[in-house]
Design a protein around this motif. Structure first.
Motif, PDB file in Angstrom:
ATOM      1  N   SER A  29      20.752  25.266  43.247  1.00 54.01           N
ATOM      2  CA  SER A  29      21.331  24.289  44.140  1.00 54.01           C
ATOM      3  C   SER A  29      22.824  24.132  43.950  1.00 54.01           C
ATOM      4  CB  SER A  29      20.651  22.932  43.920  1.00 54.01           C
ATOM      5  OG  SER A  29      20.890  22.497  42.594  1.00 54.01           O
ATOM      6  N   SER A  30      23.410  24.880  43.028  1.00 54.34           N
ATOM      7  CA  SER A  30      24.839  24.769  42.766  1.00 54.34           C
ATOM      8  C   SER A  30      25.640  25.201  43.971  1.00 54.34           C
ATOM      9  CB  SER A  30      25.228  25.639  41.566  1.00 54.34           C
ATOM     10  OG  SER A  30      26.628  25.705  41.456  1.00 54.34           O
ATOM     11  N   PRO A  31      26.678  24.419  44.367  1.00 52.96           N
ATOM     12  CA  PRO A  31      27.483  24.785  45.527  1.00 52.96           C
ATOM     13  C   PRO A  31      28.556  25.805  45.219  1.00 52.96           C
ATOM     14  CG  PRO A  31      28.273  22.730  44.620  1.00 52.96           C
ATOM     15  CD  PRO A  31      27.085  23.135  43.786  1.00 52.96           C
ATOM     16  N   ILE A  32      28.676  26.256  43.994  1.00 54.92           N
ATOM     17  CA  ILE A  32      29.772  27.131  43.602  1.00 54.92           C
ATOM     18  C   ILE A  32      29.469  28.559  44.044  1.00 54.92           C
ATOM     19  CG2 ILE A  32      31.002  28.085  41.625  1.00 54.92           C
ATOM     20  CD1 ILE A  32      30.476  25.430  40.222  1.00 54.92           C
ATOM     21  N   ILE A  33      30.462  29.196  44.654  1.00 53.48           N
ATOM     22  CA  ILE A  33      30.313  30.562  45.140  1.00 53.48           C
ATOM     23  C   ILE A  33      31.077  31.476  44.204  1.00 53.48           C
ATOM     24  CG2 ILE A  33      30.500  32.041  47.152  1.00 53.48           C
ATOM     25  CD1 ILE A  33      28.843  29.444  47.490  1.00 53.48           C
ATOM     26  N   VAL A  34      30.421  32.456  43.621  1.00 53.51           N
ATOM     27  CA  VAL A  34      31.054  33.206  42.548  1.00 53.51           C
ATOM     28  C   VAL A  34      31.791  34.450  43.028  1.00 53.51           C
ATOM     29  CG1 VAL A  34      29.314  32.410  40.923  1.00 53.51           C
ATOM     30  CG2 VAL A  34      29.027  34.617  42.036  1.00 53.51           C
ATOM     31  N   THR A  35      31.670  34.810  44.302  1.00 53.62           N
ATOM     32  CA  THR A  35      32.253  36.078  44.721  1.00 53.62           C
ATOM     33  C   THR A  35      33.498  35.937  45.573  1.00 53.62           C
ATOM     34  OG1 THR A  35      30.818  36.125  46.652  1.00 53.62           O
ATOM     35  CG2 THR A  35      30.043  37.239  44.673  1.00 53.62           C
ATOM     36  N   ALA A  36      33.715  34.817  46.211  1.00 51.57           N
ATOM     37  CA  ALA A  36      34.764  34.733  47.207  1.00 51.57           C
ATOM     38  C   ALA A  36      36.157  34.707  46.608  1.00 51.57           C
ATOM     39  CB  ALA A  36      34.559  33.497  48.085  1.00 51.57           C
ATOM     40  N   ASN A 103      24.996  39.726  41.229  1.00 49.14           N
ATOM     41  CA  ASN A 103      25.834  38.912  40.355  1.00 49.14           C
ATOM     42  C   ASN A 103      27.074  39.673  39.891  1.00 49.14           C
ATOM     43  OD1 ASN A 103      24.028  36.636  40.392  1.00 49.14           O
ATOM     44  ND2 ASN A 103      22.712  37.747  38.970  1.00 49.14           N
ATOM     45  N   GLY A 104      27.678  40.450  40.793  1.00 51.45           N
ATOM     46  CA  GLY A 104      28.929  41.126  40.500  1.00 51.45           C
ATOM     47  C   GLY A 104      28.809  42.528  39.954  1.00 51.45           C
ATOM     48  N   ILE A 105      27.599  42.987  39.605  1.00 56.27           N
ATOM     49  CA  ILE A 105      27.384  44.326  39.047  1.00 56.27           C
ATOM     50  C   ILE A 105      26.606  45.165  40.053  1.00 56.27           C
ATOM     51  CG2 ILE A 105      26.257  45.639  37.214  1.00 56.27           C
ATOM     52  CD1 ILE A 105      28.782  44.226  36.344  1.00 56.27           C
ATOM     53  N   GLY A 106      27.028  46.423  40.244  1.00 59.52           N
ATOM     54  CA  GLY A 106      26.431  47.291  41.248  1.00 59.52           C
ATOM     55  C   GLY A 106      24.931  47.452  41.102  1.00 59.52           C
ATOM     56  N   ALA A 107      24.273  47.768  42.227  1.00 63.20           N
ATOM     57  CA  ALA A 107      22.813  47.862  42.259  1.00 63.20           C
ATOM     58  C   ALA A 107      22.278  48.967  41.368  1.00 63.20           C
ATOM     59  CB  ALA A 107      22.336  48.081  43.695  1.00 63.20           C
ATOM     60  N   GLY A 108      23.046  50.051  41.194  1.00 62.22           N
ATOM     61  CA  GLY A 108      22.644  51.091  40.255  1.00 62.22           C
ATOM     62  C   GLY A 108      21.617  52.072  40.755  1.00 62.22           C
ATOM     63  N   GLY A 109      21.345  52.124  42.046  1.00 60.80           N
ATOM     64  CA  GLY A 109      20.404  53.093  42.575  1.00 60.80           C
ATOM     65  C   GLY A 109      21.114  54.231  43.282  1.00 60.80           C
ATOM     66  N   ALA A 144      34.205  49.282  48.519  1.00 61.47           N
ATOM     67  CA  ALA A 144      34.015  48.048  49.276  1.00 61.47           C
ATOM     68  C   ALA A 144      34.988  47.950  50.442  1.00 61.47           C
ATOM     69  CB  ALA A 144      34.173  46.846  48.356  1.00 61.47           C
ATOM     70  N   ILE A 145      35.404  49.087  51.027  1.00 56.68           N
ATOM     71  CA  ILE A 145      36.308  49.054  52.179  1.00 56.68           C
ATOM     72  C   ILE A 145      35.708  48.214  53.303  1.00 56.68           C
ATOM     73  CG2 ILE A 145      37.214  50.482  54.050  1.00 56.68           C
ATOM     74  CD1 ILE A 145      37.864  52.621  51.994  1.00 56.68           C
ATOM     75  N   GLY A 146      34.415  48.380  53.555  1.00 57.78           N
ATOM     76  CA  GLY A 146      33.755  47.595  54.596  1.00 57.78           C
ATOM     77  C   GLY A 146      33.456  46.179  54.171  1.00 57.78           C
ATOM     78  N   GLY A 147      33.140  45.977  52.907  1.00 52.34           N
ATOM     79  CA  GLY A 147      32.819  44.655  52.398  1.00 52.34           C
ATOM     80  C   GLY A 147      31.884  44.743  51.212  1.00 52.34           C
ATOM     81  N   VAL A 148      31.563  43.578  50.665  1.00 54.10           N
ATOM     82  CA  VAL A 148      30.682  43.456  49.502  1.00 54.10           C
ATOM     83  C   VAL A 148      29.490  42.594  49.875  1.00 54.10           C
ATOM     84  CG1 VAL A 148      30.464  42.558  47.150  1.00 54.10           C
ATOM     85  CG2 VAL A 148      32.571  43.706  47.852  1.00 54.10           C
ATOM     86  N   VAL A 149      28.290  43.067  49.567  1.00 53.02           N
ATOM     87  CA  VAL A 149      27.074  42.267  49.680  1.00 53.02           C
ATOM     88  C   VAL A 149      26.643  41.917  48.260  1.00 53.02           C
ATOM     89  CG1 VAL A 149      24.665  42.212  50.427  1.00 53.02           C
ATOM     90  CG2 VAL A 149      26.384  43.374  51.833  1.00 53.02           C
ATOM     91  N   ASN A 150      26.720  40.637  47.935  1.00 54.39           N
ATOM     92  CA  ASN A 150      26.434  40.189  46.574  1.00 54.39           C
ATOM     93  C   ASN A 150      25.166  39.345  46.573  1.00 54.39           C
ATOM     94  OD1 ASN A 150      26.902  40.026  43.819  1.00 54.39           O
ATOM     95  ND2 ASN A 150      28.225  38.242  43.976  1.00 54.39           N
ATOM     96  N   VAL A 151      24.169  39.779  45.817  1.00 56.12           N
ATOM     97  CA  VAL A 151      22.927  39.030  45.646  1.00 56.12           C
ATOM     98  C   VAL A 151      23.103  38.115  44.438  1.00 56.12           C
ATOM     99  CG1 VAL A 151      20.463  39.199  45.174  1.00 56.12           C
ATOM    100  CG2 VAL A 151      21.582  40.893  46.655  1.00 56.12           C
ATOM    101  N   LEU A 152      22.915  36.824  44.648  1.00 49.72           N
ATOM    102  CA  LEU A 152      23.104  35.841  43.593  1.00 49.72           C
ATOM    103  C   LEU A 152      21.761  35.273  43.163  1.00 49.72           C
ATOM    104  CD1 LEU A 152      26.119  33.885  45.118  1.00 49.72           C
ATOM    105  CD2 LEU A 152      26.172  35.829  43.571  1.00 49.72           C
ATOM    106  N   ASN A 153      21.589  35.101  41.880  1.00 48.49           N
ATOM    107  CA  ASN A 153      20.402  34.448  41.344  1.00 48.49           C
ATOM    108  C   ASN A 153      20.745  33.831  39.997  1.00 48.49           C
ATOM    109  OD1 ASN A 153      20.149  36.640  39.389  1.00 48.49           O
ATOM    110  ND2 ASN A 153      19.278  37.855  41.058  1.00 48.49           N
ATOM    111  N   ASP A 154      19.794  33.128  39.437  1.00 48.32           N
ATOM    112  CA  ASP A 154      20.027  32.485  38.140  1.00 48.32           C
ATOM    113  C   ASP A 154      19.212  33.165  37.039  1.00 48.32           C
ATOM    114  OD1 ASP A 154      17.578  31.638  39.011  1.00 48.32           O
ATOM    115  OD2 ASP A 154      17.877  29.522  38.553  1.00 48.32           O
ATOM    116  N   ARG A 155      19.104  34.495  37.134  1.00 48.89           N
ATOM    117  CA  ARG A 155      18.416  35.229  36.077  1.00 48.89           C
ATOM    118  C   ARG A 155      19.144  35.122  34.741  1.00 48.89           C
ATOM    119  NH1 ARG A 155      16.382  40.591  39.512  1.00 48.89           N
ATOM    120  NH2 ARG A 155      14.294  39.735  39.942  1.00 48.89           N
ATOM    121  N   ILE A 156      20.462  34.909  34.792  1.00 50.88           N
ATOM    122  CA  ILE A 156      21.220  34.522  33.600  1.00 50.88           C
ATOM    123  C   ILE A 156      21.751  33.124  33.889  1.00 50.88           C
ATOM    124  CG2 ILE A 156      23.155  35.079  32.081  1.00 50.88           C
ATOM    125  CD1 ILE A 156      22.878  37.978  32.870  1.00 50.88           C
ATOM    126  N   PRO A 157      21.055  32.087  33.434  1.00 54.75           N
ATOM    127  CA  PRO A 157      21.410  30.718  33.836  1.00 54.75           C
ATOM    128  C   PRO A 157      22.810  30.341  33.384  1.00 54.75           C
ATOM    129  CG  PRO A 157      19.215  30.800  32.832  1.00 54.75           C
ATOM    130  CD  PRO A 157      19.858  32.125  32.572  1.00 54.75           C
TER     131      PRO A 157
END
Length: 673
Positions: A29-36, A103-109, A144-157
């Motif tokens: 529920s945190s309003p903080i955006i970590v990527t912008a 969370n800022g680290i590439g998907a790795g696939g 990231a010329i086109g943009g960044v899609v960042n998936v955010l979660n609290d797996r590391i609280p």
């Protein structure tokens, strides 16, 4: 499907790490955006808006992939090769121009290598998903010329849950594919340590279309994660382990009697932390990870045609600093180490190769006047790519080692006008080094029914982009509009040559062979330009003591041409949409449509797609807390493609043979406490 439209939000995280550690709300529920932005900023303080889909948007969507989740947002589309493999496309730019990360680290696939390869991140693992454009993208990579899609979660609280623990979960059912899914997450605090665990599972059968069942479109996906963080007075540090497992069919196979499916799995270890300081060095964010990825392309008879493996390290550290003259901002470093290999037919397509990249970046902001601010970013990288290429003249393989030094810079002006209007202008020059598949591909790829040929002599790709935007947000209304133009020097793209091949280059018709099974695709390089616009808005027409009634609208358009007038292939058509909504304390209802026009601006050897209208609706009810013991329990019903329209995605390689799902009703139940 307009009812799942996300919100445009902005913000920063690192400089508030100390505050986060003491918060009593959950990370979800945190309003903080970590990527912008690396700095704590308000909505009207960043040059480019950030699209965000929250948990309710994710649960309401039928999407089993990130591409499908974002596909109906302005300026976004999806590759939709298969129900289990669909990558986001931003303004017609795909694959190596759109960075997908967790969370800022590439998907790795290996999803950027080919459209049949899924992204090893599932929407069910996300608390929110953001799409970032503008100067801030240079913090994450030249891809990231086109943009960044960042998936955010609290797996590391990053914060202590209220009351010492938080529990969330949900389940849903879809009629179009008999899809069943469930997910759950738990955070528990013991002293200054917060533990986290989550898991999900999704199964779908072949989905229905207006023309009947889409053969071999089933999916079976699951994931589990566990980890924790240590909270300090000025920040946190933690780690987690994730295992992802996905199997999915490839629709419209070349041999329906022996169809292909992909069995994908990845184990990933991630580290993350942030600390704030009361000094010139205001804070530090760091993140890192290692991913061990593998997928097999398997026929129904059990034959493994290709195996792809990717072992990848990535780490980044970002330092926020205090005033340097008029500037405040951040600087950082990033490292990436990738070993990609293939076996079987995939081994013929791509021999083992390595990529090593190190980069430094800088992001700065300054106020020019009370109403005008400037944001700037720069990035320098060194990339070394080694692999094996094919000399098509002699049909022999040879070893190649290439070094690149991409340089990128961007600037943005933000002007706060009277009446609540915010206008911005951004300018960017960004370079991208060719990826290993673009340099070294040299063989058949049965899942896509293509024979792909790279070019080991490719140069860096350079994009010069400009964007003008205006937005306004107030009580009961919001509006945003953007105009963009991107000119590419040496744009790298996949070109259907019109030639055909079997399983080796000697069989290709341009080499004197008589192959017929596979369409030949060559990586080519040519100047290009992309331009277009995006519009979206929401207006409350009537307010009562108990409810708000209003309308929404959106439109987007992108045009892309190669130098000389040839069209760039697989560019999405123009779309317009509108809807109505009702919002009350415990009840929400929305209905709308999204119309895609006919796409007849075709690249070489490409076919036209017709127009369609996708009509959707959604209802959500939140049960009274006295009935649920204080938990937040929500019940939703979502309808998608209600007219059961024939929908073909022009961006998809499978558009001629594969329809997207027909009419669907989705029942969703979720709980948080």
């Amino acid at each position: 499907m307009l009812f799942v439209a996300g919100s445009t939000v902005l913000g920063g995280a690192s400089a508030r790490a100390a505050e986060q550690a003491d918060e009593t709300s959950t990370a979800e529920s945190s309003p903080i955006i970590v990527t912008a932005s690396p700095l704590p900023v308000r909505l009207d303080e960043l040059a480019a808006p950030v699209l965000r889909l929250d948990r309710e948007d994710i649960e309401a969507s039928q999407a089993s992939t990130l591409g499908a989740l974002l596909a109906d947002q302005p300026g976004l589309s999806e590759s939709s090769f298969a129900a289990g493999a669909s990558r986001p496309i931003i303004r017609g730019m795909d694959n190596n121009r759109v960075r997908v990360q967790e969370n800022g680290i590439g998907a790795g696939g290996v999803s950027a290598l080919s459209e049949d390869h899924g992204v090893p991140i599932d929407p069910l693992s996300a608390t929110s998903v953001e799409v970032v454009r503008g100067p801030a993208t240079l913090r994450y990579g030249s891809e990231a010329i086109g943009g960044v899609v960042n998936v955010l979660n609290d797996r590391i609280p990053s914060a202590r849950p209220s009351g010492g623990y938080s529990v969330s979960g949900g389940t849903s059912f879809d009629t179009v594919d008999q899809g069943k899914e469930a997910h759950g997450a738990l955070n528990v605090a013991t002293g200054n340590i917060v533990w986290h665990a989550d898991g999900f599972r999704r199964e779908t059968s072949d989905y229905d279309t207006p023309q009947g069942e889409q053969f071999n479109s089933w999916t079976d996906t699951s994931g589990v994660s566990g980890g924790g963080s240590v909270l300090f007075g000025n920040g946190y540090a933690g780690a987690n382990v994730v295992h992802y497992d996905s199997e999915y069919g490839i629709p419209a196979p070349e041999d329906p009697a022996d169809p292909v499916h992909i069995d994908m799995r990845q184990t990933k270890v991630q580290l993350r932390g942030a600390f704030a300081f009361d000094s010139w060095l205001r804070g530090i964010d760091f993140a890192g990870g290692y991913g061990d990825y593998r997928h097999d392309e398997i026929t129904q008879s059990g034959v493994v045609g290709s195996t792809f493996k990717n072992k990848e390290w990535e780490g980044r550290a970002e330092f926020q600093h205090g005033a340097v003259g008029p500037f405040a901002g951040a600087f950082g470093v990033q490292y990436r180490d990738r070993d990609l290999s293939a076996a079987g037919e995939g081994g013929e397509l791509l021999a083992p190769n390595t990529t090593r990249a190190v980069a430094g970046f800088l992001y700065e902001e300054m106020s020019l006047t009370d109403a005008l601010s400037l944001q700037m970013a720069g990035r320098v990288e060194h990339v070394k790519v080694e692999g094996t290429a094919l000399d098509t003249a002699t049909i022999t393989e040879y070893d190649v080692s290439r070094d690149f030094t991409p340089l990128s810079a961007s600037a943005g002006l933000v002007w706060n006008l009277d009446g609540g209007w915010v206008t911005s202008a951004t300018f960017q020059a960004a370079q991208r080094a060719p990826e290993a598949p673009e340099l070294f591909s040299k063989g058949p790829h049965e899942a896509t029914e293509t024979f792909e040929i790279g070019d080991a002599s490719l140069n860096e790709e350079t994009a010069y982009s400009a964007e003008l935007s205006a937005r306004r947000e107030g009580r009961g209304y919001s509006f945003a509009a953007s105009l963009f133009h991107v000119s590419f020097d040496d744009f790298i793209y996949k070109a259907l040559t019109g030639e055909t091949c079997d399983d080796d280059y000697a069989s290709c018709t341009d080499a004197g062979g008589t192959g017929t099974e596979l369409d030949q695709v060559r990586y080519a390089q040519q100047d290009a330009r992309f331009y277009g616009f995006e519009l979206e808005g929401k207006v409350a027409l009537l307010r009562t003591d108990t409810a708000t009634y209003g309308v929404t609208g959106q439109a987007d358009y992108v045009r892309a041409k190669l130098d000389g007038g040839t069209n760039v292939p697989r560019i999405p058509p123009m779309r317009i949409g509108a809807g109505v909504y009702l919002e009350a304390d415990r009840f929400m209802a929305k209905a709308g449509f999204l119309h895609a026009f006919r796409q007849n601006k075709l690249g070489p050897n490409e076919t036209e797609t017709g127009e369609y209208t996708d009509v959707s609706m959604a209802f959500r009810y939140t049960l009274p807390e006295q009935m649920t013991g204080g938990a937040s329990v929500k019940i939703s019903v979502v309808g998608q493609n209600l007219l059961d329209a024939d929908i073909r995605n022009h961006v998809s390689f499978k558009k001629n043979d594969v329809l997207l799902p027909g009419r669907n009703f989705r029942l969703v139940a979720s709980v948080d406490f």
